[in-house]
Enzyme design. Structure first.
Site, PDB file in Angstrom:
ATOM      1  N   THR B 146      -2.826  -1.602  -8.703  1.00  0.00           N
ATOM      2  CA  THR B 146      -2.584  -1.095 -10.062  1.00  0.00           C
ATOM      3  C   THR B 146      -1.171  -0.524 -10.099  1.00  0.00           C
ATOM      4  O   THR B 146      -0.212  -1.266 -10.293  1.00  0.00           O
ATOM      5  CB  THR B 146      -3.633  -0.049 -10.465  1.00  0.00           C
ATOM      6  OG1 THR B 146      -3.691   0.985  -9.489  1.00  0.00           O
ATOM      7  CG2 THR B 146      -4.997  -0.691 -10.610  1.00  0.00           C
ATOM      8  N   LYS B 168      -6.672  -0.238  -2.447  1.00  0.00           N
ATOM      9  CA  LYS B 168      -5.731   0.035  -3.537  1.00  0.00           C
ATOM     10  C   LYS B 168      -5.897   1.490  -3.950  1.00  0.00           C
ATOM     11  O   LYS B 168      -6.952   2.096  -3.761  1.00  0.00           O
ATOM     12  CB  LYS B 168      -5.941  -0.866  -4.737  1.00  0.00           C
ATOM     13  CG  LYS B 168      -7.210  -0.720  -5.512  1.00  0.00           C
ATOM     14  CD  LYS B 168      -7.335   0.316  -6.606  1.00  0.00           C
ATOM     15  CE  LYS B 168      -6.093   0.681  -7.339  1.00  0.00           C
ATOM     16  NZ  LYS B 168      -6.430   1.788  -8.316  1.00  0.00           N
ATOM     17  N   THR B 179      -9.134   7.281  -6.868  1.00  0.00           N
ATOM     18  CA  THR B 179      -9.216   5.985  -7.565  1.00  0.00           C
ATOM     19  C   THR B 179      -8.790   4.998  -6.549  1.00  0.00           C
ATOM     20  O   THR B 179      -7.683   4.494  -6.546  1.00  0.00           O
ATOM     21  CB  THR B 179      -8.301   5.804  -8.745  1.00  0.00           C
ATOM     22  OG1 THR B 179      -8.661   6.737  -9.718  1.00  0.00           O
ATOM     23  CG2 THR B 179      -8.469   4.433  -9.379  1.00  0.00           C
ATOM     24  N   GLU B 259       1.821   7.690  -6.017  1.00  0.00           N
ATOM     25  CA  GLU B 259       2.616   7.656  -7.244  1.00  0.00           C
ATOM     26  C   GLU B 259       3.738   8.686  -7.244  1.00  0.00           C
ATOM     27  O   GLU B 259       3.503   9.897  -7.214  1.00  0.00           O
ATOM     28  CB  GLU B 259       1.719   7.962  -8.446  1.00  0.00           C
ATOM     29  CG  GLU B 259       0.857   6.772  -8.840  1.00  0.00           C
ATOM     30  CD  GLU B 259      -0.130   7.106  -9.938  1.00  0.00           C
ATOM     31  OE1 GLU B 259      -0.192   8.274 -10.352  1.00  0.00           O
ATOM     32  OE2 GLU B 259      -0.836   6.191 -10.365  1.00  0.00           O
TER      33      GLU B 259
END
Lengths: 383, 383
Positions: B146, B168, B179, B259
């Protein structure tokens, strides 16, 4: 307004050279009586700064004659030498005022792990004692600012008496208080036990529910001093209400000036089985970095609210959860509700309502959004 | 490498149009046996996505024949209709493969609260079934990305058998998983109970101790499938070790691609009274936004470490605490230690060691720094 609003108090704020900027950095608040009743609450952190350890002792007999506050150093994690510095500061102020050192509270804020420059601090305290004035509240409020961009002051009138206050703190605001120093004053005739009860009742639903960045300081202190100079003995309920109003006002000012924040977020949990459940669920939302980023981006991302609530032990069934953002119920029955495009998040104030559908209790916790400015301020603070 | 490293597995990854970018977004992993033993762990979040509810049932009998994974939608908080979508996906894949739908696990990742585009998804699953290949692991690993910037794959060889995996997840990594979607495969002959034991033992000290941003997802899933195709029955201890090694490798890859992060932080708590104390203290540090900002600024701010540890219930005396950052003991005896200028934080890896001085237990939790890029990525995600 501020701490010299109520009768019987003098205050001052001076520049003692503790801040590199040359801005005021030492404040003094003196209670001239006739009463010297006092109460306090301190950080729940188990790593406590020397001034917290000292002031806890000072207030334990219910009497405080003066409070000396400094920026430019937290005097935390400074060992026995740091505690001696706090003791020496109280002794110095006591000598200047002709009171006992054991009635002088000390508050410090700034970097952890560095000793205070005692020469500057004691000279500053002397200058502040000389400058004491019945109109000195605003100067004191200015002298306790660190990364605050504005001073925080409040004054609420009772029936023939009043409660005033000043506060500092613009980050590290979390339950069990924050790097937050607050001095409240009143000229009401109120004994130490009632002060303590009023203060704990007020901080429980105000400062303790401000959770700007989830971090808890080693130095948080909230002091409430009563001079009795008005001669008025207030109704206890009215007194509690006014103390709470001043605390709520100052807490709101802290949130509105939080480091790098662009939003003030109110998370209200309703229909909880217990107040504890409501607080736990609300805190989980206020501590979600993903949610705080979404608010910064003005994105009504209710999925991140549910993901946060789902980490708690609060009583609820996932399919009963509902979430409103600024009044629009974007999530109902645990799924999609009204159109998220209807949500206007352009203002500073954002209200998130979470309905647990599990009871009749409720609670509110406040926080701020997470911004690049917050990262910038806090990645460069000590270097 | 990846999930097709071990014998007995085929995989594929295709672009089905769920991602606006047109990148691959549907993956399929098939266990061709002879064994179809499986185990899984799922998010501890009480708000669970439809595919989690479904896959938990699928794996409950210890058998999984295939896993279909999609990006472009989490299928969380989508109500009974969302669950029907997951069921229909499993039925569709089962029909393509000639297996039972109750042996087809489903994993989804993406935005919460939106229904999946079922036409695209089912067509994508058909295309993936056509593309299944014994070398298809890397394609599958790519199709589950993602905000990941690189695909995550691993393969560790045992004695005549191996364990492979793909993962992932580049944010929302937190205890109780993230997640994060992980599929592990092995060609060892291992039954469901031993798989379950190996998987729980491995995730407890790897994925469960990765706490990138403190947020817990509604969709986390880690599956472990065994084909038995090697005919080798491994020593249980050796098997546990290899599963843990693959999990540790994938967890490290997630942290290195988190991130917006510029640092991977290892927080090691030593001399704790219990392992639980060590984990609690380490987690408190990894969840301190102030500390994470300080690391971003390459500031060895041990005061923020102590302030975080002080919020926990772990056994320690404040004056016994010591903190090392990248090997330099900047805090000793609860106060100033070695010169903080000696600390080099210029690399990506930062190790913080906290000595509680209270026992013989230890634990490690991993996180990332907090950056303006994190704020940027997460304030713009759904808009």
């Amino acid at each position: 307004m501020s701490v010299t609003g109520p009768a019987g108090f003098r205050a001052a704020g001076v520049a003692a050279g503790l801040k590199a900027s040359g801005a005021p950095d030492v404040a003094l608040v003196v209670n001239d009586g006739p009463s010297h009743a006092a109460a306090a609450v301190f950080t729940a952190n188990r790593v406590q700064a020397a001034p917290v350890l000292w002031s806890r002792q000072v207030v334990s007999d219910g009497r405080v004659d003066a409070v000396v506050l400094n920026c430019g150093g937290a005097n935390a994690c400074t060992g026995p030498g740091g505690f001696q510095d706090t003791h020496a500061t109280a002794e110095h102020v006591a000598g200047l005022l002709g009171v006992s050192a054991t009635d002088v509270a000390v508050c410090s804020t700034g970097l952890i792990g560095e000793r205070l420059p005692m020469g500057e601090l004691l000279a500053g305290a002397s200058a502040a004692a000389t400058a004491l004035d019945a109109e000195g509240g605003p100067d004191a409020a200015t002298a306790i600012m660190t990364t605050d961009t504005v001073s925080k002051q409040s004054l609420v009138e009772g029936d023939g008496w009043s409660v005033g206050g000043m506060a500092k703190g613009a980050g590290m605001l979390a339950p069990g208080l924050a790097t937050m120093l607050v001095v409240l004053t009143t000229d009401a005739e109120v004994g130490p036990e009632e002060l303590d009860s009023a203060l704990r009742g007020a901080t429980r639903v105000t400062f303790d529910r401000v959770d700007s960045d989830g971090c808890m300081s080693t130095n948080d202190t909230v002091l409430l001093l009563a001079s009795g100079a008005s001669g008025a003995r207030p109704d206890p309920v009215a007194f509690d209400d006014v103390v709470r109003a001043v605390c709520a006002d100052l807490a709101g000012q802290l949130l509105d000036d939080a480091e790098g924040a662009s939003k003030t977020i109110e998370v209200e949990v309703v229909h909880a089985a217990t107040e504890d459940d409501a607080v736990e669920a609300a805190r989980a939302v206020t501590r979600s970095n993903l949610f705080k980023c979404a608010v910064h981006g003005e994105d009504p991302n209710w999925g991140r609210v549910l993901a946060a609530v789902g980490t708690t032990g609060a009583a609820f069934a996932p399919q009963d959860l509902a979430v409103a953002i600024n009044g629009v119920w974007v999530c109902r029955d645990g799924g999609v509700g009204e159109d998220r495009a209807e949500v206007d998040m352009s203002g500073r104030a954002v209200t998130v309502t979470v309905d647990l559908g599990a009871g009749t209790e409720h609670a509110t916790v406040w926080t701020n959004d997470l911004t690049a400015d917050y990262v910038h301020e806090n990645s460069a603070y000590s270097t």
